[in-house]
Design a protein around this motif. Structure first.
Motif, short mmCIF file in Angstrom:
data_model
loop_
_atom_site.label_atom_id
_atom_site.label_comp_id
_atom_site.label_asym_id
_atom_site.label_seq_id
_atom_site.Cartn_x
_atom_site.Cartn_y
_atom_site.Cartn_z
N LEU A 144 49.95 67.87 67.52
CA LEU A 144 49.07 69.03 67.70
C LEU A 144 48.70 69.63 66.35
CD1 LEU A 144 50.88 70.73 70.72
CD2 LEU A 144 48.87 69.24 70.77
N MET A 145 47.50 69.29 65.87
CA MET A 145 47.01 69.78 64.59
C MET A 145 45.52 70.07 64.71
SD MET A 145 48.78 67.11 61.91
CE MET A 145 48.26 65.66 62.79
N PRO A 146 45.03 70.98 63.85
CA PRO A 146 43.59 71.23 63.84
C PRO A 146 42.83 70.06 63.24
CG PRO A 146 44.67 72.44 62.07
CD PRO A 146 45.76 71.77 62.88
N VAL A 147 41.55 70.05 63.38
CA VAL A 147 40.60 69.08 62.85
C VAL A 147 40.73 67.72 63.55
CG1 VAL A 147 39.62 67.96 60.81
CG2 VAL A 147 40.61 70.26 60.61
N MET A 148 41.89 67.08 63.47
CA MET A 148 42.11 65.80 64.15
C MET A 148 43.58 65.74 64.58
SD MET A 148 41.77 61.89 62.64
CE MET A 148 40.07 62.11 62.15
N ASN A 149 43.81 65.43 65.85
CA ASN A 149 45.20 65.36 66.32
C ASN A 149 45.88 64.07 65.85
OD1 ASN A 149 44.96 63.18 68.29
ND2 ASN A 149 43.90 64.63 69.62
N GLY A 150 47.19 64.04 66.02
CA GLY A 150 47.97 62.91 65.54
C GLY A 150 47.68 61.60 66.23
N HIS A 151 47.35 61.65 67.53
CA HIS A 151 47.02 60.41 68.24
C HIS A 151 45.80 59.74 67.60
CE1 HIS A 151 49.88 60.87 71.48
NE2 HIS A 151 49.42 62.07 71.78
N GLU A 152 44.75 60.51 67.40
CA GLU A 152 43.52 59.96 66.81
C GLU A 152 43.76 59.50 65.37
OE1 GLU A 152 39.76 58.49 66.53
OE2 GLU A 152 40.80 59.17 68.34
N ALA A 153 44.52 60.29 64.62
CA ALA A 153 44.79 59.93 63.22
C ALA A 153 45.54 58.60 63.13
CB ALA A 153 45.57 61.05 62.53
N LEU A 154 46.56 58.40 63.97
CA LEU A 154 47.30 57.14 63.94
C LEU A 154 46.41 55.96 64.30
CD1 LEU A 154 50.92 57.63 65.34
CD2 LEU A 154 50.16 57.39 62.99
N LYS A 155 45.56 56.14 65.31
CA LYS A 155 44.63 55.06 65.68
C LYS A 155 43.74 54.68 64.50
CE LYS A 155 44.36 56.35 70.54
NZ LYS A 155 43.51 56.94 71.59
N ARG A 156 43.25 55.68 63.78
CA ARG A 156 42.38 55.42 62.63
C ARG A 156 43.14 54.77 61.47
NH1 ARG A 156 37.77 60.13 62.38
NH2 ARG A 156 37.30 60.09 64.61
N ILE A 157 44.36 55.18 61.27
CA ILE A 157 45.18 54.57 60.21
C ILE A 157 45.44 53.10 60.53
CG2 ILE A 157 47.51 54.56 59.23
CD1 ILE A 157 47.32 57.66 59.19
N ILE A 158 45.74 52.81 61.78
CA ILE A 158 45.95 51.41 62.19
C ILE A 158 44.66 50.61 61.99
CG2 ILE A 158 46.41 49.92 64.18
CD1 ILE A 158 48.48 52.13 65.02
N ALA A 159 43.51 51.21 62.33
CA ALA A 159 42.22 50.54 62.12
C ALA A 159 41.97 50.27 60.63
CB ALA A 159 41.08 51.37 62.71
N LEU A 160 42.39 51.20 59.76
CA LEU A 160 42.25 50.98 58.32
C LEU A 160 43.08 49.77 57.87
CD1 LEU A 160 42.46 54.63 56.92
CD2 LEU A 160 40.47 53.11 56.83
N GLN A 161 44.28 49.65 58.42
CA GLN A 161 45.12 48.51 58.08
C GLN A 161 44.53 47.22 58.61
OE1 GLN A 161 49.59 49.73 57.67
NE2 GLN A 161 48.82 50.63 59.57
N ASP A 162 43.93 47.28 59.81
CA ASP A 162 43.25 46.11 60.37
C ASP A 162 42.11 45.69 59.44
OD1 ASP A 162 44.86 46.07 62.63
OD2 ASP A 162 43.40 47.13 63.89
N SER A 163 41.28 46.65 59.05
CA SER A 163 40.12 46.37 58.19
C SER A 163 40.54 45.80 56.84
CB SER A 163 39.31 47.64 57.93
OG SER A 163 38.81 48.16 59.13
N ALA A 164 41.69 46.24 56.34
CA ALA A 164 42.18 45.77 55.05
C ALA A 164 42.87 44.41 55.16
CB ALA A 164 43.13 46.80 54.44
N GLY A 165 43.05 43.91 56.40
CA GLY A 165 43.68 42.61 56.59
C GLY A 165 45.17 42.62 56.31
N ILE A 166 45.81 43.75 56.48
CA ILE A 166 47.25 43.84 56.21
C ILE A 166 48.00 43.18 57.37
CG2 ILE A 166 49.20 45.41 55.87
CD1 ILE A 166 47.16 47.42 54.71
#
Length: 172
Positions: free
Chosen positions: A57-79
């Motif tokens: 529970l955070m302003p601007v972007m919640n933790g669920h959405e943030a984790l999904k985006r971080i995982i997508a960044l790792q996918d895009s980077a080919g990690i």
């Protein structure tokens, strides 16, 4: 080890950092959007985080959405899967639906409820293989064995109990 703490409460960030500073360098941001941006910057700099500790529970972007985006960044980077940052969701929400969503929809490897004390966080690190195993010997003295995950390492040695960006010897 590099740790990103994402929580909108300065007090909670302080508590989390005080428990984790001995494991590695901690950086803090106060909302999910900042967490995603800082994670991306670290990837771009070639200095990725090993662990992300995320509130829900955070302003601007919640933790669920943030984790999904971080995982997508790792996918895009080919990690590759074995080299990715571990995701630890830490929230005051303790209902089963939220816990399952964190792990199965958002991609968290582990979910802890606040307040999480030092021993609970150390146990979480062991389960994520980010901390050394601690075994008791015959005289009840702690004997530290290195975690078998190469490159993730970390440990309790070194670091500064005062907090900040200090970590084990040789890590900044």
């Amino acid at each position: 080890m590099r740790i990103l703490i994402v929580d909108d409460s300065a007090y909670q960030r302080f508590l989390i950092r005080s428990h984790l500073c001995g494991f590695g360098a901690c950086e803090e941001v106060h909302d999910g959007a900042q967490g995603v941006e800082r994670f991306k910057q670290a990837l771009d700099e070639g200095l990725p985080f090993n662990l992300v500790v995320m509130d829900i529970l955070m302003p601007v972007m919640n933790g669920h959405e943030a984790l999904k985006r971080i995982i997508a960044l790792q996918d895009s980077a080919g990690i590759p899967e074995g080299s990715r940052a571990k995701m630890l969701m830490l929230s005051s929400l303790d209902d089963p639906e939220t816990m399952l969503a964190a792990q199965f929809e958002s991609g968290a490897e582990m979910y802890l409820t606040k307040p999480a004390d030092g021993p609970t966080l150390v146990e979480a690190f062991k389960n994520l293989c980010l901390a050394p195993e601690v075994e008791e010997d015959e005289e009840d003295e702690a004997v530290i064995a290195v975690c078998p995950s190469p490159g993730v390492g970390g440990g309790l040695a070194g670091g500064s109990p005062e907090g900040g960006n200090s970590g084990p010897a040789g890590v900044s």
